[in-house]
Design an enzyme around this catalytic site. Structure first.
Site, PDB file in Angstrom:
ATOM      1  N   LYS A  24       0.770  -1.240   0.083  1.00 22.87           N
ATOM      2  CA  LYS A  24       0.023  -0.153  -0.105  1.00 22.87           C
ATOM      3  C   LYS A  24       0.854   1.337   0.083  1.00 22.87           C
ATOM      4  CE  LYS A  24      -0.721   0.338   4.988  1.00 22.87           C
ATOM      5  NZ  LYS A  24      -0.051   1.569   5.369  1.00 22.87           N
ATOM      6  N   THR A  25       1.897   1.264   0.777  1.00 20.33           N
ATOM      7  CA  THR A  25       2.781   2.415   0.842  1.00 20.33           C
ATOM      8  C   THR A  25       3.492   2.711  -0.618  1.00 20.33           C
ATOM      9  OG1 THR A  25       3.453   1.930   2.944  1.00 20.33           O
ATOM     10  CG2 THR A  25       4.777   3.466   1.785  1.00 20.33           C
TER      11      THR A  25
ATOM     12  N   ARG B 126       2.368 -10.087  10.544  1.00 19.40           N
ATOM     13  CA  ARG B 126       3.748  -9.687  10.674  1.00 19.40           C
ATOM     14  C   ARG B 126       4.904 -10.535  10.255  1.00 19.40           C
ATOM     15  NH1 ARG B 126       2.090  -5.467   9.436  1.00 19.40           N
ATOM     16  NH2 ARG B 126      -0.023  -6.618   9.224  1.00 19.40           N
TER      17      ARG B 126
ATOM     18  N   ASP C 225      -4.065   7.238   4.477  1.00 19.05           N
ATOM     19  CA  ASP C 225      -3.715   5.985   4.748  1.00 19.05           C
ATOM     20  C   ASP C 225      -4.293   5.357   5.944  1.00 19.05           C
ATOM     21  OD1 ASP C 225      -2.091   3.666   4.668  1.00 19.05           O
ATOM     22  OD2 ASP C 225      -0.343   4.334   5.428  1.00 19.05           O
ATOM     23  N   GLU C 226      -4.284   4.019   6.419  1.00 19.80           N
ATOM     24  CA  GLU C 226      -5.040   3.087   7.193  1.00 19.80           C
ATOM     25  C   GLU C 226      -6.321   3.848   7.558  1.00 19.80           C
ATOM     26  OE1 GLU C 226      -3.381   0.823   8.357  1.00 19.80           O
ATOM     27  OE2 GLU C 226      -1.286   1.017   8.306  1.00 19.80           O
TER      28      GLU C 226
ATOM     29  N   GLN D 264      -7.437  -5.123   9.686  1.00 25.87           N
ATOM     30  CA  GLN D 264      -6.736  -4.743  10.501  1.00 25.87           C
ATOM     31  C   GLN D 264      -7.087  -3.437  11.354  1.00 25.87           C
ATOM     32  OE1 GLN D 264      -2.143  -4.776   9.043  1.00 25.87           O
ATOM     33  NE2 GLN D 264      -3.228  -5.171   6.979  1.00 25.87           N
TER      34      GLN D 264
END
Length: 733
Positions: free
Chosen positions: A34-35, A618, A236-237, A267
């Site tokens: 996504k970044t 993770r 973002d997020e 998430q």
């Protein structure tokens, strides 16, 4: 340039970058890049559409993410274009808006009525209070209301106030809806707490959001300015936004609606901070013409890890349909270790890490995740005994250390003399003979006169209850600031404080290890200030203090420079990745947490399930889960059940392991179970003890029905254990 920019993207990522006009919802699974999409999208707007960097706003949730985004953009786009972009956290974005226009809010910034003199209005040099200062302020308010801070927990009260602010609830509205005795106490505190912040010309973190929304709602000219300024908005997020952040984004988007939100409902794990998963689930209702894209290709983890994560999270009902896949190998099975108790659990984790390190794995590639901070203690003890270097994220941060807070308090008073909390902190630091009684009399005078504490200090000669000798000492403290100028560079200001107060010299003459550690911390602060000035186009003292105030634990986590195992809560782990991951305490009561089980609501358990999903995703190469057969808690021995989330992982993906390492298959799963036979120990065998660490067996002897093992540890010396009850673990060659 455009072809090169898009060539490294997959098909869905490329479409997300090129879809520039109108609302866009990018459902970005864990590790799906996504970044990369956000930075390439910004670069595409700059290069292909000739959008000015001043017209783009990108909002993140951590300074670390914002910094990484800027660094990537400087690589993608020639020059240092990131300096002209607004790429910042929600709080930093709001602070920047308020520095320009907070004075338009007037005296009633956060409430319809005030209980104190309306002479106090917010100014652009406001201070941002940290959590410790907020707690102190609540304690002061409780005393003013004749309540005990022992009876009414200040942090619990702050939690309620924070939740109210996140829901855009003013003190007056909260008073009207307060239900129950405790909430009515909170309502009383909320009014006076907010008033005290205003008197100090200070905001807490929630105010940054709340005031900005209020500013934009009540000032059409300010709202129009930012709607015109930001032609494109990227968030973002988005799954972690609360009500205030949701309102802020909608206000800034305006009618153009060139808004791109990126997030993963799977998430969403911050409901306790006010995050509302409905913001992302209902985005298409807010923006009916939304284009929805799903990033499902994972670049981080093995397929087995992703399948295990899917096995858990797909049981949630409140989620968007998506499933991660990867071109990576299937990888190792997920290992689930059944420990005898918490010591055995910590010892097992330490053994695995030591084994991997002996094979060339870096400590920094390993992470241990747990549900609550208190669970870290047993792992710290085990790692210290085994000489395993580690860092804890969420412990006492650099900027929370006493000497650092002292020096920053001096700088804050220069920028904002109304910051009475900082004045109280430093009036007798280093010691000047100004005791608690004198300070209380200064505070009482300030309260009676309705003036800031620093003004009371400057008028100390009017306070007849303070004798002349003490008045002189108070006066000398005030004169420290005569030659102190807020226009100083941060380095000059810090040098001035150290020189005029003798703070550093006072530590150096103490000749103690503790004092030396504090001196080293001050030297590191000096380095941090220098680094800030070198990396900032127009450094100012107020801007530096704002950066410090908005720095989170995760922003100061060591990464590449130091080889240490990372210990952190699952909440802190979001956004990170490690080749080797342990999720410990996988028991009902820890994960899911007892509070969620007691709530007995589907939403509470689903959030815990998402938290488990975050921890699993993770892991890049190997994932270990562990649970204990018994665990000591509050002087009791508990016998917890394994986490219900373990049973949701398909059996063919998991290898169950217990203490004695005998293998067999059951129901399609690979298991290691307790052997009824005594473990065969031998001389020169390497073993691990949860307290003493690694050691070598020097003697094995029999006495009666038991076998006794003598072990030489590198730091603890020689110890003897009975094999029938020993917590020793054998270390495989």
């Amino acid at each position: 340039m455009t072809d090169n920019l898009l060539s490294s993207l997959n098909d869905v990522q490329r479409e997300a970058v090129q879809y520039t006009d109108g609302p866009l919802l990018i459902l970005s699974g864990a590790g799906s890049g996504k970044t990369r999409v956000i930075t390439h999208r910004i670069a595409y707007l700059l290069e292909h559409h000739d959008v000015s960097p001043y017209r783009i706003l990108a909002v993140t949730f951590t300074n670390k993410a914002a910094k990484e985004m800027k660094q990537r953009l400087d690589v993608l786009v020639d020059g240092s274009v990131s300096q002209d972009l607004w790429v910042a956290t929600f709080h930093a974005t709001c602070a920047r808006i308020l520095r320009r226009d907070i004075e338009k809010l007037g005296a009633n910034a956060a409430s319809e009525s005030v209980s104190r003199s309306t002479n106090y209005t917010y100014t652009r040099d406001f201070t941002i209070f940290d959590t410790g200062e907020q707690v102190t302020l609540v304690k002061d308010v409780l005393r003013r209301l004749n309540y005990s801070d022992k009876q009414y927990n200040p942090r619990a009260i702050l939690s309620h106030i924070s939740r109210a602010k996140n829901e855009s609830t003013s003190p007056e509205t909260y008073q009207n809806i307060a239900d129950g005795y405790f909430e009515r106490i909170v309502a009383e505190v909320y009014v006076l707490y907010q008033d005290a912040l205003r008197v100090n010309n200070s905001l807490d973190f929630d105010d940054l959001l709340l005031f900005t929304v209020k500013l934009l709602n009540e000032n059409p000219d300010v709202r129009q300015f930012y709607q015109d300024k930001f032609e494109y908005i990227l968030v973002d997020e988005y799954q972690d936004t609360n009500r205030c952040q949701y309102e802020l984004v909608n206000l800034l988007a305006g009618t153009k609606q060139n808004i791109c939100v990126v997030g993963d409902d799977d998430q969403s794990i911050y409901a306790f901070r006010g995050a509302d998963i409905r913001n992302i689930l209902d985005f298409e209702k807010d923006y009916p013409n939304t284009r929805v894209l799903r990033l499902e290709q994972n670049y981080r983890s093995t397929q087995n890890i992703l399948d295990a994560a899917w096995g858990v999270v797909h049981n949630n009902r409140a989620r968007k349909a998506k499933k991660l896949w990867t071109e990576n190998d299937s990888g190792e099975l997920v290992t689930c270790y059944k420990a005898m108790d918490e010591n055995d659990e910590a010892g097992y984790v330490g053994t695995k890490i030591e084994d991997w390190h002996a094979e060339g794995v870096n400590y920094k590639d390993c992470a241990v995740f747990y549900r609550t901070n208190a669970q870290s203690r047993i792992f710290e003890e085990a790692f210290r005994a085994a000489n395993i270097p580690y860092q804890i994220v969420g412990g006492v941060g650099f900027y929370d250390r006493m000497e650092i807070k002292d020096l920053l308090a001096y700088l804050r008073v220069v920028c904002n003399p109304n910051d009475s909390m900082s004045v109280r902190r430093i009036i007798n630091v280093p010691g000047r003979g100004i005791g608690a009684t004198t300070l209380d009399r200064l505070i009482n005078f300030a309260t009676q006169q309705e003036i800031p504490l620093f003004d009371a200090i400057q008028r100390v000669h009017e306070i007849t209850t303070i004798n002349r000798g003490l008045q002189a000492k108070v006066g000398r403290f005030a004169r420290i600031f005569d030659d102190f100028d807020a226009s100083m560079l941060p380095t000059d200001a810090l040098d001035y404080v150290l020189k005029v107060t003798g703070y550093l010299k006072n530590l150096e003459i103490q000749k103690t290890i503790e004092a030396q550690n504090r001196v080293e911390n001050i030297e590191e602060l000096i380095n941090a200030v220098i680094e800030y000035e070198q990396n900032t186009a127009e450094p100012t003292l107020s801007d530096y203090l704002e950066n410090v105030a908005l720095t989170a634990d995760i922003d100061t986590m060591e990464t590449d420079s130091t080889d240490m195992v990372t210990l952190m809560t699952l909440h802190s782990a979001k956004g990170l990745e490690f080749p080797f991951v342990f999720i410990v305490g996988m028991e009902d009561g820890y994960l899911p947490h007892k509070r969620s089980i007691d709530e007995a609501t589907e939403a509470a358990i689903e959030e815990e399930r998402r938290l488990c999903y975050v921890g699993i995703t993770r892991a890049m190469e190997q994932l270990y889960l562990s649970h204990a057969s018994e665990r000591r808690m509050f002087r009791e021995t508990l016998y917890p059940s394994p986490s219900r989330f373990i049973s949701e992982i398909p059996e063919h993906l998991i290898k169950h392991v217990d203490r004695y390492r005998s293998l067999f298959r059951q129901s399609g799963g690979l298991y290691e179970v307790v052997s009824e036979d005594t473990v065969d120990y031998y001389v020169d065998q390497i073993v691990l003890h949860p307290k003493f660490g690694r050691g070598k067996i020097t003697k094995v002897s029999e006495a009666g029905q038991d076998v006794y093992v003598t072990v030489r540890f590198s730091r603890a010396g020689t110890k003897q254990f009975a094999a029938s009850v020993t917590p020793l673990q054998t270390v495989s060659d």
